[in-house]
Design a protein around this motif. Structure first.
Motif, PDB file in Angstrom:
ATOM      1  N   VAL A  73      52.543   0.831  56.446  1.00 30.06           N
ATOM      2  CA  VAL A  73      53.784   1.573  56.208  1.00 30.06           C
ATOM      3  C   VAL A  73      53.502   2.796  55.339  1.00 30.06           C
ATOM      4  N   GLU A  74      52.642   2.657  54.359  1.00 33.59           N
ATOM      5  CA  GLU A  74      52.304   3.798  53.507  1.00 33.59           C
ATOM      6  C   GLU A  74      51.612   4.884  54.316  1.00 33.59           C
ATOM      7  N   ARG A  77      54.260   6.583  56.290  1.00 28.75           N
ATOM      8  CA  ARG A  77      55.075   7.416  55.400  1.00 28.75           C
ATOM      9  C   ARG A  77      54.393   8.766  55.159  1.00 28.75           C
ATOM     10  N   ARG A  82      59.695   7.622  60.166  1.00 28.25           N
ATOM     11  CA  ARG A  82      60.943   7.054  59.657  1.00 28.25           C
ATOM     12  C   ARG A  82      61.126   5.607  60.117  1.00 28.25           C
ATOM     13  N   ASP A  83      60.897   5.346  61.378  1.00 27.08           N
ATOM     14  CA  ASP A  83      60.994   3.991  61.931  1.00 27.08           C
ATOM     15  C   ASP A  83      59.713   3.725  62.693  1.00 27.08           C
ATOM     16  N   VAL A  97      60.976   2.991  57.319  1.00 25.61           N
ATOM     17  CA  VAL A  97      60.086   3.475  56.267  1.00 25.61           C
ATOM     18  C   VAL A  97      60.837   3.954  55.021  1.00 25.61           C
ATOM     19  N   ASN A 100      61.842   0.957  53.118  1.00 23.74           N
ATOM     20  CA  ASN A 100      60.818  -0.082  52.931  1.00 23.74           C
ATOM     21  C   ASN A 100      61.321  -1.444  53.411  1.00 23.74           C
TER      22      ASN A 100
END
Length: 125
Positions: A73-74, A77, A82-83, A97, A100
């Motif tokens: 996810v990081e 990001r 965004r998704d 994202v 979180n």
């Protein structure tokens, strides 16, 4: 403390570093906004829907999986996602994202003939 069968929790200082930080001129009761933002930005949350799906589909969550998901996810990001669909051997995790939050998940066996919509990125882990 208990009053009229209603429980109250007395406020105690937090053990989280920076949790009790106070800016001068804010009235003394407000925590530092930057500290709160950093605490909110760390770690993934699971929506009720995602938690239910993980339970129903028997997807085990351990520290390694959480670490892998957070890393994925990081990375997404940093690229402006965004998704994102995070795809791994445990299954697929659809993550919002900015919040979180894992919004849904499916196991490997559920992935056959599935269509993913409303995502802008995918990360393989």
């Amino acid at each position: 403390m208990n009053m009229n069968n209603v429980g109250f929790v007395e406020s105690k200082p937090s053990a989280i570093p920076g949790q009790n930080a106070v800016r001068s001129g804010t009235g003394g009761d407000q925590a530092d906004f930057q500290t709160l933002l950093q605490q909110r930005a760390t770690g993934l949350n699971f929506s009720k829907h995602a938690a239910k799906r993980m339970n129903e589909r028997g997807i085990p969550v351990d520290n390694q999986l959480m670490s892998d998901l957070e890393h994925a996810v990081e990375g997404a990001r940093k690229k402006g996602a965004r998704d994102v669909a995070v795809i791994g051997r445990q299954g697929v995790f659809i993550v919002n994202v900015p919040n979180n939050t894992v919004v849904t998940t499916m196991s490997q066996s559920d992935m056959r003939e599935r269509v993913f919509t409303n995502i802008d990125s995918a990360v393989l882990m």
